[in-house]
Structure formats: structure tokens, C-alpha cells
Design a protein around this motif. Sequence first.
Motif, PDB file in Angstrom:
ATOM      1  N   ASP A 215       0.818  -1.219   0.000  1.00  0.00           N
ATOM      2  CA  ASP A 215       0.000   0.000   0.000  1.00  0.00           C
ATOM      3  C   ASP A 215       0.846   1.260   0.000  1.00  0.00           C
ATOM      4  O   ASP A 215       0.431   2.302  -0.486  1.00  0.00           O
ATOM      5  CB  ASP A 215      -0.928   0.018   1.223  1.00  0.00           C
ATOM      6  N   GLU A 218       6.123   3.041  -3.784  1.00  0.00           N
ATOM      7  CA  GLU A 218       6.618   4.327  -4.274  1.00  0.00           C
ATOM      8  C   GLU A 218       5.930   4.773  -5.550  1.00  0.00           C
ATOM      9  O   GLU A 218       5.924   5.945  -5.888  1.00  0.00           O
ATOM     10  CB  GLU A 218       8.124   4.225  -4.518  1.00  0.00           C
ATOM     11  N   SER A 219       5.347   3.815  -6.283  1.00  0.00           N
ATOM     12  CA  SER A 219       4.719   4.214  -7.542  1.00  0.00           C
ATOM     13  C   SER A 219       3.453   3.412  -7.781  1.00  0.00           C
ATOM     14  O   SER A 219       3.254   2.327  -7.248  1.00  0.00           O
ATOM     15  CB  SER A 219       5.688   4.002  -8.701  1.00  0.00           C
ATOM     16  N   GLU A 220       2.592   3.971  -8.635  1.00  0.00           N
ATOM     17  CA  GLU A 220       1.343   3.294  -8.949  1.00  0.00           C
ATOM     18  C   GLU A 220       1.569   2.343 -10.110  1.00  0.00           C
ATOM     19  O   GLU A 220       2.218   2.686 -11.087  1.00  0.00           O
ATOM     20  CB  GLU A 220       0.282   4.338  -9.313  1.00  0.00           C
ATOM     21  N   THR A 257       4.272  -0.279 -15.077  1.00  0.00           N
ATOM     22  CA  THR A 257       4.570   0.749 -14.088  1.00  0.00           C
ATOM     23  C   THR A 257       4.028   2.079 -14.597  1.00  0.00           C
ATOM     24  O   THR A 257       3.636   2.190 -15.763  1.00  0.00           O
ATOM     25  CB  THR A 257       6.094   0.879 -13.887  1.00  0.00           C
ATOM     26  N   ASP A 258       4.018   3.025 -13.685  1.00  0.00           N
ATOM     27  CA  ASP A 258       3.548   4.384 -13.967  1.00  0.00           C
ATOM     28  C   ASP A 258       3.740   4.856 -15.404  1.00  0.00           C
ATOM     29  O   ASP A 258       2.793   5.140 -16.119  1.00  0.00           O
ATOM     30  CB  ASP A 258       4.335   5.355 -13.061  1.00  0.00           C
ATOM     31  N   ARG A 277      -0.148  -0.069  -5.507  1.00  0.00           N
ATOM     32  CA  ARG A 277       1.135   0.598  -5.413  1.00  0.00           C
ATOM     33  C   ARG A 277       2.228  -0.455  -5.312  1.00  0.00           C
ATOM     34  O   ARG A 277       2.020  -1.531  -4.752  1.00  0.00           O
ATOM     35  CB  ARG A 277       1.169   1.547  -4.209  1.00  0.00           C
TER      36      ARG A 277
END
Length: 437
Positions: A215, A218-220, A257-258, A277
Motif C-alpha cells: 500500500d 513508491e509508484s502506482e 509501471t507508472d 502501489r
Amino acid sequence: MRLSQYFLPTLKDTPAEAQIASHRLMLRAGMVRQSSAGIYSWLPLGLRVLKKIEMVVREEQNAIGCHEVLMPTIQPADLWRKSGRYDDYGPEMLRFVDRHERDMLYGPTNEEQITEIFAEAVRSYRELPQMLYHIQWKFRDEVRPRFGVMRGREFLMKDAYSFDLDGAGARRSYNKMFVSYLKTYERLGLKAIPMAADTGPIGGDMSHEFLILADTGESEIACHRDFLEMSLINQSIDFDGDLQPIVDRFTGKYAATDEMRNLETEKALGEDLVTARGIEVGHIFNFGTKYSKPMGASVAGPDGQDVAVEMGSYGIGVSRLVGAIIEASHDENGVIWPDSVAPFQAGIINLKSGDGDCDNVCEDIYRKMRNLGVEVLYDDRDARAGAKFADADLIGLPWQIIVGPRGVKNGVVELKNRKSGDRDELSLEAAFSKISG
RNA sequence: CGGGAAGUAGCUCAGUCUGGUAGAGUACUCGGCUGGGGGCCGAGCGGUCGCAGGUUCAAAUCCUGUCUUCCCGACCA
């Protein structure tokens, strides 16, 4: 280990500098202490966990025929001038001058070093393929270190390097490492999802980041629901066979990744899309001849002509994993370690130190467990029950054998499972078999 | 590197606005009572108030500079 004789400086308060869960818990559990921004000392408990992760990583690397070496932390600048990266790397690289006025650096990674070693030693394609790795401290002078050991400046990393004659061989090496990583993370109790990563100027599809879900990541990230169910556990894998089907299975579904996300694809997935996340815990990369050419790492091919070898590098952030595992597995009371990395398998909590019967039973359990080879932490301190419970949960002992006057009278102990919170009154034998079982 | 915040006892913090003997909780030490989820009572130990200048009769407090740490962003082969 007797807690009364151990070095375990736990904290009731959270030091002000720690903001995220893993950083808070690592400080509170007496695992690390900060030296300066992004640089940590590892205390006994934290070091045990670090070593356990290291061991799992090492075993899995060895299992695919990757050989361990140990390269220095300090490297000469000339090595990096050869590859051209001395000027490219920027202020993240810590540079200094030795007493002979030679430019040196604290290695942020080891491609140049390993390529030089390889180039100097290997002459023929017959000696390929080859894979080497080491587990060593690195330094990257991050502008803004944060998240405790997860984004430190000094960090322990496993980096492996593969050397192959051609692209097909490089693909085989890459696949070996890919599957090995899946196994490694599963053994560490983590759900890691491989995601296609930006390959930069090299191009191709041979770069993946491995992210675990947490949760506080560092990144969505976004991925297909099926990833949550995929597993290699209990499967025996022939690493000399064709691994492409496994790789295809783990790369066939959408995962991004993002910066790699594709909204159209995501829309099409509908209910099957999961967003979460993530924390990057590994990165594998094929870079062809990027280093072998400038560094002169070539071998004689079957036709006698020299060819630059095809290389790949494969990183796992070992110290980062300590924090990442905690991010993925903790509650308000403390850490919940996966069994494979728990600093101790079990704890003995003597609720009434000084009481003859309780002491005797605890000593007996302690001796028997040690004879069975169980790593056990015996809380023999003269402290309140509450304090002992709190520390046991804080440091995340997976099994806690609770010995109090009540149980001792009835010939039973209480066995608590940290993860589920379940507590059962059992005979000693039954407790042992549960712990080892 | 841009923006923001914080440095006072080992730790968490109050005190700073409005200058006037350095505080609390916790931890630690000693004594007593306790003993199944971070106990209670009492007595102690512990601080160059980040550092350097300045203003003032007097600075934790006001001013200037500096260092360190944290947060957001950019960055993260």
C-alpha cells in the motif's frame, strides 16, 4: 539467544525522522540506526534478516549456475572512462581522489569492473555462456534519500552479469534469471510482478522490473488480475530446458509501471484490471554489447573471428528488500516476517521470570529447541508480561511460546502465531511440531 | 536542485510569539509494592537549548549566517 544477553535496543516512541512504516519499525525494532541521510548501521536483529535475504538470493543464483565473486566497492575512474560512463553518470556517483592523486569512485554498480575481469580471462566462445554475480555494498549519492533503507544512498545489492556469444544465448541467460527471480521472491514471501521496463537506447523487450505490491509503494502500477494467482512454488524447474513458456506466461498479461501504462489496454481489461502501489525490488536488463565493445570483451567465435560478447545485468536490492518486505507485511503492532527471513523462527516468552517453575520450563524448552536446530529468542528478562508481548510482536517472531504459571500448572504452553494472532494451549510436543511443521 | 518544516535530556515533546534560575512524559539507576498486553509509589542520574557571530544589563527565546534532518516535487542506468 537469551534476550537478556542480546543487543536489541527497541524503542517505544518512533524517532521523528521516520515517516513510513518500514522505517519506523526498523528503528523501533532495533534493526538499524541511521548514521547520516540514507546511510545506516545494521544492528544484530536487522543484520540477521539482511543475511537471510542474502542467503535466499545466493542459493537461487547458485541454482542456475551463476557463480559468486566479490568485487571492490572502490573503483578507479579510468575503468569508467573506458566505457564512457565516467562523464555520463553525474553527481550521483561519489568521486574522490586517493593519496596518489588518482581519481577514484565508490561504485554505484559494477558493469565495467566485471567486464574487465571477463575480458581479461576469457578468449574463446567455448567458455561461454558464463554468469557471475556478487552481493556488495554500493553507493549512489541520491539527491533526496528517503524511506529508510528503501531509498538509501548506501545499499546492499546483488548484481549478476551474463556473457553470451549471441542474441539467442543472451535470451536464454535472461530467461534463466527471469525465472530465478520469480522463485527468489516467492521464497521471500513476496508477490512480485514482472513489468516491462524502459530499455532506453538499446531497445527490445529484454528488460523487466520486478515490483512487489504494498500500500505504501513508491509508484502506482496496474496489472491483470491473474498475476495475483500466478505461482511457481512447488514446481520443479529445469533451468537447462526451454524456459520461454514460463517467461511468456509471466509476461503475456498486461502489467505496467507508472510511465509505461496504456489507458486503452486498461479500459479493455475492465474487471480484470488491478491497480496498486508497488516497490521495485529487482531489475533485469539485456544490453547487448554496450560494455563489451568499449571494454574489449570479445571472444573468438567458431569461425575464429573475434566477436564482442552479448551481456546482461540483473539486480536485486537486498537491503531494500528488508524495508520492502516490512511494507508488504506488518500491522500496528510491528513486523510480520515471512518464515524464510524471520530473524528468529520462534520466541519463548517467560511471563514470570524469577518464578522457579516458569524458569525451569522455559529453560527446558529453550534447550530442546536449540537441540532441534530451531532459531529461538528466549525472553528471559525481568520485565512485565506486556512489555515482552509488545517486543515479541514488534520484532515479528513468527511463533511465540508463552509460558506462564497458569499453563505450567496444567502442563501446557500457549502457542501464538504472529500472523494470524491465533493462540492455542498445547503440549510442548504439539507446539514443537507446529513450529517446525 | 525548487518549495516547506524541524533541531531543547538516550527517545517523544513543551517552553520561543511577549528575553529574566532548563521543563514534562518516557527511558535509565536505587528502594518498595507488583506480575497474562509497554504497571504503581518514592528517590535519583541526565541538557555546550545544532553550530558561529550579533543585539542586550541579560538570549533556548530577537537578528544574521551556517550545518544537519525530515516532508512535497523534479530525479531514480
